[in-house]
Write a protein that holds these residues in place. Structure first.
Motif, PDB file in Angstrom:
ATOM      1  N   ASP A 225       0.818  -1.209   0.000  1.00  0.00           N
ATOM      2  CA  ASP A 225       0.000   0.000   0.000  1.00  0.00           C
ATOM      3  C   ASP A 225       0.858   1.268   0.000  1.00  0.00           C
ATOM      4  N   PHE A 227       3.023   4.213  -1.328  1.00  0.00           N
ATOM      5  CA  PHE A 227       2.869   4.915  -2.607  1.00  0.00           C
ATOM      6  C   PHE A 227       3.819   6.115  -2.629  1.00  0.00           C
ATOM      7  N   PHE A 245      -5.486   9.899  -6.667  1.00  0.00           N
ATOM      8  CA  PHE A 245      -5.396   8.519  -7.129  1.00  0.00           C
ATOM      9  C   PHE A 245      -6.495   7.699  -6.454  1.00  0.00           C
ATOM     10  N   ASN A 247      -7.332   5.415  -4.432  1.00  0.00           N
ATOM     11  CA  ASN A 247      -6.691   4.558  -3.436  1.00  0.00           C
ATOM     12  C   ASN A 247      -7.586   3.416  -2.966  1.00  0.00           C
ATOM     13  N   TYR A 250      -7.557   0.424  -5.295  1.00  0.00           N
ATOM     14  CA  TYR A 250      -6.291  -0.302  -5.388  1.00  0.00           C
ATOM     15  C   TYR A 250      -5.669  -0.590  -4.019  1.00  0.00           C
ATOM     16  N   ARG A 251      -6.499  -0.642  -3.025  1.00  0.00           N
ATOM     17  CA  ARG A 251      -6.002  -0.946  -1.683  1.00  0.00           C
ATOM     18  C   ARG A 251      -5.281  -2.299  -1.681  1.00  0.00           C
ATOM     19  N   ARG A 254      -1.436  -0.585  -4.201  1.00  0.00           N
ATOM     20  CA  ARG A 254      -1.085   0.762  -4.674  1.00  0.00           C
ATOM     21  C   ARG A 254       0.384   0.842  -5.080  1.00  0.00           C
ATOM     22  N   GLN A 258       1.976   2.209  -8.522  1.00  0.00           N
ATOM     23  CA  GLN A 258       2.917   3.322  -8.528  1.00  0.00           C
ATOM     24  C   GLN A 258       4.137   2.985  -9.373  1.00  0.00           C
TER      25      GLN A 258
END
Length: 268
Positions: A225, A227, A245, A247, A250-251, A254, A258
């Motif tokens: 997670d 980022f 973003f 978030n 995409y937990r 992330r 990135q």
């Protein structure tokens, strides 16, 4: 030698991803890697990769290091199909893995990386490894230097570290090494912390701000997670993600998103 067929794995892209600075391209599809006190040479042609090591070394060290047991296709398929930018970034970065690197090595590496370019970062790291790291020989007779231990760098003065081309970062590394060597900050405890706590603890170290802490969390602790936001990522956010973003979507992944974005912005 261990030969494996791998999907979504590219030594070329990993080498250029900005995660590690002791991986080198020796020739077409031929790479070397120094990680901690380990040395490895690898060859890749399409999806077939040769790891020049024993089966024990491969299973006990390199499988974990290169995150080979993780299904990266699941990450790629999680992207919002309406997000054309992220889709293009994933396609460009297909093959990148989030490496599981040594925590101490990443602390020093990303302290050095501040306001620095990749060529100079590599040179600085190689210089301190040659001066403070243990000289070793691979099974094939290749001479290399292990990454310096906490104890070795804690004995170095700021002036000596400046002599390695570190500039103002010499103070950060000297103070950080002494802080960890004295037990004020425990690397073992950080390994056991969850992402928010680990990030907070890392930021107690001299010179470690939010971006550096995020890099360490991602590339050493494998907190997916994390980022990191540098100049490249900030510019992408300003252009493509003006509302921020996504978030929540995409937990837990992330960090890999990135990396796809970082690579795409850097090399597209």
């Amino acid at each position: 030698m261990i030969t494996v067929e791998l999907e979504h794995f590219s030594l070329d892209k990993i080498c250029d991803s900005g995660q590690c600075f002791r991986m080198r391209k020796l020739g077409d599809g031929h790479f070397s890697m120094v990680a901690g006190d380990q040395y490895l040479e690898m060859y890749q042609k399409d999806g077939v990769v040769d790891f020049c090591c024993s089966q024990e070394e491969f299973i006990c060290y390199w499988v974990l290091y290169f995150d080979l047991d993780t299904d990266y296709e699941a990450y790629m398929n999680a992207a919002n199909p309406r997000d054309k930018y992220l889709g293009a970034a994933i396609k460009a970065g297909d093959g990148i893995r989030i490496l599981r690197q040594d925590l101490w090595e990443m602390i020093v590496t990303f302290l050095i990386s501040q306001q620095n370019n990749i060529k100079r970062i590599r040179k600085c790291i190689e210089t301190i490894c040659r001066k403070y790291g243990e000289r070793k020989n691979s099974s094939a007779g290749v001479e290399y230097y292990a990454f310096p231990t906490v104890e070795a760098l804690s004995q170095a003065t700021e002036e000596e570290l400046r002599g390695c081309g570190l500039g103002y970062r010499a103070k950060y590394i000297a103070v950080t090494a002494r802080t960890i060597a004295s037990g004020q900050i425990s690397l073992e405890k950080i390994y056991d912390m969850r992402y928010p706590q680990a990030k907070k603890e890392l930021m107690k170290l001299c010179g470690v701000g939010e971006k550096v802490a995020e890099c360490i969390c991602l590339f050493a602790l494998h907190h997916m997670d994390a980022f990191p936001i540098d100049t490249h990522i900030r510019q992408v956010m300003d252009v493509h993600y003006k509302r921020g973003f996504p978030n929540r979507r995409y937990r837990g992944m992330r960090g890999i998103m990135q990396q796809y974005i970082f690579y795409y912005d850097l090399y597209s």
